[in-house]
Scaffold this motif. Structure first.
Motif, PDB file in Angstrom:
ATOM      1  N   THR A  26       0.831  -1.204   0.000  1.00  0.00           N
ATOM      2  CA  THR A  26       0.000   0.000   0.000  1.00  0.00           C
ATOM      3  C   THR A  26       0.868   1.257   0.000  1.00  0.00           C
ATOM      4  O   THR A  26       2.063   1.212   0.318  1.00  0.00           O
ATOM      5  CB  THR A  26      -0.921   0.033   1.233  1.00  0.00           C
ATOM      6  OG1 THR A  26      -0.118   0.023   2.424  1.00  0.00           O
ATOM      7  CG2 THR A  26      -1.847  -1.181   1.250  1.00  0.00           C
ATOM      8  N   ASP A  31      -3.950   2.824   0.069  1.00  0.00           N
ATOM      9  CA  ASP A  31      -4.440   2.267  -1.189  1.00  0.00           C
ATOM     10  C   ASP A  31      -3.491   1.177  -1.676  1.00  0.00           C
ATOM     11  O   ASP A  31      -2.263   1.283  -1.525  1.00  0.00           O
ATOM     12  CB  ASP A  31      -4.548   3.354  -2.261  1.00  0.00           C
ATOM     13  CG  ASP A  31      -5.474   4.485  -1.827  1.00  0.00           C
ATOM     14  OD1 ASP A  31      -6.541   4.172  -1.276  1.00  0.00           O
ATOM     15  OD2 ASP A  31      -5.116   5.665  -2.043  1.00  0.00           O
ATOM     16  N   MET A  32      -4.027   0.110  -2.269  1.00  0.00           N
ATOM     17  CA  MET A  32      -3.193  -0.962  -2.810  1.00  0.00           C
ATOM     18  C   MET A  32      -2.503  -0.486  -4.082  1.00  0.00           C
ATOM     19  O   MET A  32      -3.147  -0.013  -5.026  1.00  0.00           O
ATOM     20  CB  MET A  32      -4.051  -2.199  -3.109  1.00  0.00           C
ATOM     21  CG  MET A  32      -3.244  -3.375  -3.629  1.00  0.00           C
ATOM     22  SD  MET A  32      -4.222  -4.904  -3.779  1.00  0.00           S
ATOM     23  CE  MET A  32      -5.251  -4.489  -5.203  1.00  0.00           C
ATOM     24  N   HIS A  76      -7.052  -6.837  -1.133  1.00  0.00           N
ATOM     25  CA  HIS A  76      -6.728  -5.742  -0.221  1.00  0.00           C
ATOM     26  C   HIS A  76      -7.669  -5.760   0.975  1.00  0.00           C
ATOM     27  O   HIS A  76      -7.242  -5.647   2.135  1.00  0.00           O
ATOM     28  CB  HIS A  76      -6.830  -4.418  -0.978  1.00  0.00           C
ATOM     29  CG  HIS A  76      -6.591  -3.213  -0.117  1.00  0.00           C
ATOM     30  ND1 HIS A  76      -7.619  -2.457   0.400  1.00  0.00           N
ATOM     31  CD2 HIS A  76      -5.445  -2.634   0.335  1.00  0.00           C
ATOM     32  CE1 HIS A  76      -7.116  -1.469   1.114  1.00  0.00           C
ATOM     33  NE2 HIS A  76      -5.812  -1.552   1.101  1.00  0.00           N
TER      34      HIS A  76
END
Length: 302
Positions: A26, A31-32, A76
């Motif tokens: 991340t 966020d991935m 995720h």
């Protein structure tokens, strides 16, 4: 990390069941941005069109178009929430059903299955092939109930499914060794109150033979009406735990023997010393009896 993951990957080494471990990368916002493959067996490599040796340690965005990454977004969620999920993914070998579950925080185990070939319920596929038993437990004022469990719990304990339902579904604590129940209950109560996952070792009672050491890892699924439901995985750690106990017992025996040797040495009627004499250099005292040590100290002070 490799050693820590062995208990999850070992059952799938050489297995025909396509399996891989994916670590989610991340950015600063959570966020991935990438995936790292920490393990993949040959069956998974065949489905993904990449040899397993090349998959291990590879980054998704360096082997595939980064625009395909959003299709793997469920990984995720699973890796950081502890829940399980199933979704479709288009790979080189065709469309796959990916059934995933959290192995550790930030990492997901993935079972792969081609779509259109012997379709199965993804939840059943996951439960039947996990390296341990899974169960859904409900903690309330009435105690700990087992709402459902996979067939591996029968394998671990030796009880049939009907016996487990009759004896332990309404009171799961009856399946736990009496000495281990208070600590397990406290771990579940802490998780219920604070919302963190459970990672606890305990012994389960088997139908035959002594208790079996397992590691229980549980995530809170929901809380309603004073009851909390946990999704739990129970992994067999009996061999490693008993090996550790034997090692600790041997170390205690060695310490006791050393204590007796020291006491004997200090009660000898004469001074005693154990010296190491190198080929070149001064002798080095490895140990001295109490009498000789006292004489040595007096001599150095005079």
């Amino acid at each position: 990390m490799a050693k820590h993951l062995e208990k999850f990957t070992k059952p799938f080494q050489g297995s025909r069941i396509p399996f891989l471990l994916a670590e989610v990368v991340t950015n600063g916002s959570g966020d991935m941005v990438d995936l790292i493959c920490r393990f993949a067996n040959d069956a998974a490599g065949t489905l993904l069109g990449v040899p397993a040796a090349e998959l291990k340690g590879s980054r998704f965005t360096r082997m595939h178009d980064f625009r395909q990454l959003p299709a793997l977004a469920p990984l995720h969620t699973v890796a950081f929430s502890g829940s399980a999920a199933s979704f479709s993914y288009e790979a080189a070998g065709g469309v796959l059903t990916v059934t995933c579950y959290q192995v550790m925080y930030g990492m997901a185990g993935c079972l792969l299955e081609p779509q259109g070939e012997s379709p199965r319920d993804p939840a059943a596929l996951m439960a039947d092939n996990l390296p341990g038993a899974v169960a859904v437990l409900e903690l309330s004022r009435e105690g700990l109930r087992c709402l459902s469990f996979s067939g591996q719990l029968c394998t671990l304990t030796g009880w049939s499914r009907q016996e487990l339902l009759d004896r332990f579904s309404r009171d799961f604590s009856a399946l736990v060794d009496r000495e281990d129940w208070p600590a397990l209950l406290q771990a579940l109560l802490d998780a219920q109150r604070e919302g963190h996952p459970v990672d606890h070792d305990l012994r389960l009672l088997r139908r035959e033979g002594g208790p079996l050491w397992v590691n229980l890892r549980a995530e809170r699924m929901r809380t309603a009406g004073g009851a909390t439901v946990f999704y739990a995985m129970l992994l067999d750690i009996d061999l490693s735990r008993r090996t550790l106990e034997r090692l600790e017992e041997n170390q205690a025996q060695l310490a006791a023997a050393q204590g007796r040797l020291d006491a004997l040495r200090d009660t000898l009627p004469a001074a005693f010393a154990l010296l190491r004499i190198p080929k070149d250099g001064q002798p080095e005292a490895l140990c001295l009896s109490q009498r000789l040590a006292s004489c040595w100290a007096i001599r150095r002070q005079s």
